[in-house]
Design a protein around this motif. Structure first.
Motif, PDB file in Angstrom:
ATOM      1  N   ASN A  32      32.747  46.895  38.455  1.00 14.65           N
ATOM      2  CA  ASN A  32      32.808  47.238  39.864  1.00 14.65           C
ATOM      3  C   ASN A  32      33.541  46.115  40.603  1.00 14.65           C
ATOM      4  O   ASN A  32      34.684  45.817  40.292  1.00 14.65           O
ATOM      5  CB  ASN A  32      31.408  47.466  40.413  1.00 14.65           C
ATOM      6  N   THR A  33      32.905  45.465  41.531  1.00 14.17           N
ATOM      7  CA  THR A  33      33.568  44.410  42.282  1.00 14.17           C
ATOM      8  C   THR A  33      33.792  43.164  41.434  1.00 14.17           C
ATOM      9  O   THR A  33      32.927  42.770  40.661  1.00 14.17           O
ATOM     10  CB  THR A  33      32.729  44.048  43.517  1.00 14.17           C
ATOM     11  N   ILE A  51      37.338  41.918  45.381  1.00 15.69           N
ATOM     12  CA  ILE A  51      38.137  43.138  45.311  1.00 15.69           C
ATOM     13  C   ILE A  51      37.348  44.189  44.552  1.00 15.69           C
ATOM     14  O   ILE A  51      36.776  43.907  43.485  1.00 15.69           O
ATOM     15  CB  ILE A  51      39.510  42.862  44.643  1.00 15.69           C
ATOM     16  N   THR A  52      37.287  45.396  45.104  1.00 16.29           N
ATOM     17  CA  THR A  52      36.564  46.475  44.441  1.00 16.29           C
ATOM     18  C   THR A  52      37.443  47.109  43.377  1.00 16.29           C
ATOM     19  O   THR A  52      38.651  46.837  43.291  1.00 16.29           O
ATOM     20  CB  THR A  52      36.148  47.546  45.448  1.00 16.29           C
ATOM     21  N   SER A  53      36.849  47.988  42.586  1.00 17.29           N
ATOM     22  CA  SER A  53      37.620  48.673  41.559  1.00 17.29           C
ATOM     23  C   SER A  53      38.700  49.558  42.171  1.00 17.29           C
ATOM     24  O   SER A  53      39.718  49.836  41.529  1.00 17.29           O
ATOM     25  CB  SER A  53      36.699  49.514  40.671  1.00 17.29           C
ATOM     26  N   GLY A  54      38.509  49.955  43.423  1.00 19.45           N
ATOM     27  CA  GLY A  54      39.507  50.763  44.115  1.00 19.45           C
ATOM     28  C   GLY A  54      40.535  49.955  44.867  1.00 19.45           C
ATOM     29  O   GLY A  54      41.438  50.527  45.490  1.00 19.45           O
ATOM     30  N   ARG A  71      43.834  42.704  40.942  1.00 25.83           N
ATOM     31  CA  ARG A  71      43.210  42.940  39.646  1.00 25.83           C
ATOM     32  C   ARG A  71      44.000  43.953  38.844  1.00 25.83           C
ATOM     33  O   ARG A  71      44.713  44.789  39.402  1.00 25.83           O
ATOM     34  CB  ARG A  71      41.759  43.391  39.802  1.00 25.83           C
ATOM     35  N   ASP A  72      43.854  43.856  37.536  1.00 28.20           N
ATOM     36  CA  ASP A  72      44.446  44.808  36.600  1.00 28.20           C
ATOM     37  C   ASP A  72      43.277  45.458  35.878  1.00 28.20           C
ATOM     38  O   ASP A  72      42.682  44.842  34.978  1.00 28.20           O
ATOM     39  CB  ASP A  72      45.376  44.085  35.627  1.00 28.20           C
ATOM     40  N   ASN A  73      42.920  46.657  36.274  1.00 32.15           N
ATOM     41  CA  ASN A  73      41.746  47.310  35.706  1.00 32.15           C
ATOM     42  C   ASN A  73      41.911  47.590  34.214  1.00 32.15           C
ATOM     43  O   ASN A  73      40.935  47.563  33.468  1.00 32.15           O
ATOM     44  CB  ASN A  73      41.449  48.605  36.458  1.00 32.15           C
ATOM     45  N   ALA A  97      31.855  38.971  38.505  1.00 31.38           N
ATOM     46  CA  ALA A  97      32.089  40.404  38.324  1.00 31.38           C
ATOM     47  C   ALA A  97      30.765  41.135  38.145  1.00 31.38           C
ATOM     48  O   ALA A  97      29.814  40.585  37.575  1.00 31.38           O
ATOM     49  CB  ALA A  97      32.981  40.647  37.108  1.00 31.38           C
ATOM     50  N   TRP A  98      30.732  42.349  38.648  1.00 34.01           N
ATOM     51  CA  TRP A  98      29.597  43.237  38.423  1.00 34.01           C
ATOM     52  C   TRP A  98      30.005  44.205  37.330  1.00 34.01           C
ATOM     53  O   TRP A  98      30.886  45.038  37.515  1.00 34.01           O
ATOM     54  CB  TRP A  98      29.218  43.960  39.703  1.00 34.01           C
ATOM     55  N   VAL A  99      29.328  44.047  36.180  1.00 38.23           N
ATOM     56  CA  VAL A  99      29.758  44.718  34.950  1.00 38.23           C
ATOM     57  C   VAL A  99      28.680  45.671  34.449  1.00 38.23           C
ATOM     58  O   VAL A  99      27.497  45.318  34.392  1.00 38.23           O
ATOM     59  CB  VAL A  99      30.074  43.682  33.852  1.00 38.23           C
TER      60      VAL A  99
END
Length: 121
Positions: A32-33, A51-54, A71-73, A97-99
């Motif tokens: 997630n973030t 930064i959020t995943s979006g 970020r590079d998802n 990070a929230w994983v």
């Protein structure tokens, strides 16, 4: 297990630039973030940017206009481009990070080991 590994810290002159990277690895289902925090000597850890995943970003007022988080998802990696660095930016920078791990329903907060950034002439 999930690990965050930072790189890119170092010594830079005032006005210079550095780019930090943080790669997450392990049994990751989703992230997630992601963000960067810093801790200067004798001070508490503070938020730098998230930064959020979006792709929604948030910055501390002290770095707005100078730092850029991205970020590079696909690579589970977050970056921090730091420009116009000042001596007061000197600190240990930590990745966060929230994983969500594979086979888990919960998001857990994970921290990197930190990378030192020194801004000095």
């Amino acid at each position: 297990q999930v690990q965050l590994v930072e790189s890119g810290g170092g010594l830079v002159q005032p006005g210079g630039s550095l780019r930090l990277s943080c790669a997450a690895s392990g049994s990751i289902f989703s992230i997630n973030t992601m963000g960067w925090y810093r801790q200067a000597p004798g001070k508490e850890r503070e938020l730098v940017a998230t930064i959020t995943s979006g792709g929604i970003t948030n910055y501390a007022d002290s770095v707005k206009g100078r730092f850029t988080i991205s970020r590079d998802n696909a690579k589970n990696t977050v970056y921090l481009q730091m420009n116009s660095l000042k001596p007061e930016d000197t600190a240990v920078y930590y990745c966060n990070a929230w994983v969500r791990r594979i086979a888990s329903m919960r998001y857990l907060e994970v921290w990197g080991q930190g990378t030192m950034v020194t801004v000095s002439s």
